[in-house]
Design a protein around this motif. Structure first.
Motif, PDB file in Angstrom:
ATOM      1  N   MET A 150       0.826  -1.201   0.000  1.00  0.00           N
ATOM      2  CA  MET A 150       0.000   0.000   0.000  1.00  0.00           C
ATOM      3  C   MET A 150       0.864   1.257   0.000  1.00  0.00           C
ATOM      4  O   MET A 150       1.915   1.301   0.656  1.00  0.00           O
ATOM      5  N   ASN A 151       0.413   2.270  -0.704  1.00  0.00           N
ATOM      6  CA  ASN A 151       1.101   3.559  -0.744  1.00  0.00           C
ATOM      7  C   ASN A 151       0.481   4.452   0.323  1.00  0.00           C
ATOM      8  O   ASN A 151      -0.506   5.148   0.077  1.00  0.00           O
ATOM      9  N   LEU A 152       1.044   4.418   1.517  1.00  0.00           N
ATOM     10  CA  LEU A 152       0.478   5.160   2.639  1.00  0.00           C
ATOM     11  C   LEU A 152       0.952   6.607   2.644  1.00  0.00           C
ATOM     12  O   LEU A 152       2.129   6.885   2.368  1.00  0.00           O
ATOM     13  N   ARG A 153       0.041   7.499   2.974  1.00  0.00           N
ATOM     14  CA  ARG A 153       0.430   8.920   3.069  1.00  0.00           C
ATOM     15  C   ARG A 153       1.327   9.161   4.272  1.00  0.00           C
ATOM     16  O   ARG A 153       2.233   9.985   4.245  1.00  0.00           O
ATOM     17  N   ARG A 154       1.047   8.404   5.340  1.00  0.00           N
ATOM     18  CA  ARG A 154       1.828   8.578   6.564  1.00  0.00           C
ATOM     19  C   ARG A 154       2.606   7.300   6.848  1.00  0.00           C
ATOM     20  O   ARG A 154       2.021   6.231   6.968  1.00  0.00           O
ATOM     21  N   THR A 155       3.901   7.395   6.946  1.00  0.00           N
ATOM     22  CA  THR A 155       4.738   6.253   7.284  1.00  0.00           C
ATOM     23  C   THR A 155       4.974   6.253   8.791  1.00  0.00           C
ATOM     24  O   THR A 155       5.473   7.244   9.344  1.00  0.00           O
ATOM     25  N   PRO A 156       4.596   5.179   9.487  1.00  0.00           N
ATOM     26  CA  PRO A 156       4.784   5.146  10.947  1.00  0.00           C
ATOM     27  C   PRO A 156       6.246   5.321  11.331  1.00  0.00           C
ATOM     28  O   PRO A 156       7.144   4.751  10.703  1.00  0.00           O
ATOM     29  N   LYS A 157       6.489   6.135  12.357  1.00  0.00           N
ATOM     30  CA  LYS A 157       7.841   6.298  12.861  1.00  0.00           C
ATOM     31  C   LYS A 157       8.137   5.214  13.880  1.00  0.00           C
ATOM     32  O   LYS A 157       7.230   4.623  14.453  1.00  0.00           O
TER      33      LYS A 157
END
Length: 324
Positions: A150-157
């Motif tokens: 998936m192309n997520l807008r937010r990448t988890p830190k």
């Protein structure tokens, strides 16, 4: 496909180092990948996978039987005739807890799977060498129902070290299917879990808080796992009411642990986190709903007016009229 798991086949008297906790229900399209991820693990220690089929109505149980027959030293199945999760009485947790015997516990539910054959070896090596750490986790590929990344807008830190405050500030940042943690601490957590005076709708957040109070977390910067996001699951919902209910339950968990264990986090930090989640989630619905929750958030946490990400969500939903 044959796999090499020497300690499992050579000597059943070897200490059991890892128990994999796998709960599955109607995961027929995915469970084979999950089980392959277990049996392909290459370790110098013995491990097992407790695979609990919660009375699936599809072909999940048949696939588990196939793997249990082929890899009896690894795959230890539990087949239910009555769905335990739907009881909401803790029976599913009690059943699984009774079968956790390894020094360490790893989690992978039936719709997720491991891609690195050395995942367990790397994590156990780290925990064995660093007793001050309670948990080790990795990055993951986030995939959809069709196994596409998936192309997520937010990448988890990700965070390492003493992470208790980060959990209260950011929420749960550990992808559960990548984790491996100490069983001793989990056994202590079980005793605390029964004292919690309300039903928890998630299993990971309270566990991470408790483990973070016991030791450090270590993030390994490599992808070992495919974590699948389905449209409807125990932590993902289409329905607005269920999303709200889940987020409010997260708030209650954070407030309870903060008070019960005297952690000392400002309640403002907790409410700010919860309001940000509500704003993000309500942006997927109509303007009236979004505006109601946005106003409530600003009223309780005025500092959110100056949060760039929350401002961006507001502009997208209220001005550009885009659901997000």
């Amino acid at each position: 496909m044959e796999h090499s798991t020497s300690k499992n086949t050579e000597n059943q008297e070897e200490p059991l180092m890892v128990t994999i906790r796998c709960i599955t229900y109607n995961h027929e399209p995915y469970i084979r990948q999950c089980l392959e991820g277990f049996v392909m693990q290459r370790t110098n220690f013995r491990f097992e996978a407790i695979v609990h089929d919660d009375a699936s109505t599809d072909g999940t149980a048949a696939i588990i039987r196939e793997y249990a027959e082929k890899y009896p030293d690894i795959i230890k199945p539990i087949y239910e005739t009555e769905n335990q999760y739907s009881k909401h009485d803790g029976s599913l947790r009690r059943i699984m807890d009774a079968h956790m015997h390894g020094k360490y516990i790893a989690i992978c539910e039936g719709d997720d799977y491991w891609t690195d054959p050395l995942k367990l070896q790397k994590q156990v090596d780290f925990l064995e060498a660093n007793p001050e750490y309670a948990l080790v986790y990795t990055d993951a590929y986030i995939i959809d129902a069709d196994s596409k990344v998936m192309n997520l807008r937010r990448t988890p830190k990700s965070y390492s070290g003493n992470v208790t405050k980060k959990i209260f500030q950011k929420g749960s940042f550990v992808i559960t299917a990548t984790s491996c943690y100490r069983h001793d601490y989990y056994s202590e957590y079980e005793k605390e879990w029964v004292k919690i005076p309300f039903t928890m709708k998630m299993g990971d957040l309270p566990l991470w808080i408790y483990l973070s109070l016991k030791g450090k977390f270590k993030h390994l910067e490599e992808k070992t796992t495919c974590y699948r996001i389905l449209p409807q699951s125990a932590s993902h919902f289409k329905e607005k009411e269920k999303r709200i209910e889940f987020i409010i339950n997260c708030r209650d968990v954070l407030l309870y642990f903060n008070t019960h264990f005297k952690i000392g986090i400002s309640e403002h930090v907790i409410y700010r986190l919860i309001h940000k989640r509500l704003i993000r989630n309500m942006a997927a619905y109509d303007k009236k709903t979004f505006w109601t929750y946005y106003k409530a958030a600003i009223k309780q946490c005025p500092s959110l007016l100056f949060d760039i990400k929350m401002t961006a969500v507001f502009i997208l939903r209220m001005i550009l009229n885009k659901k997000c």
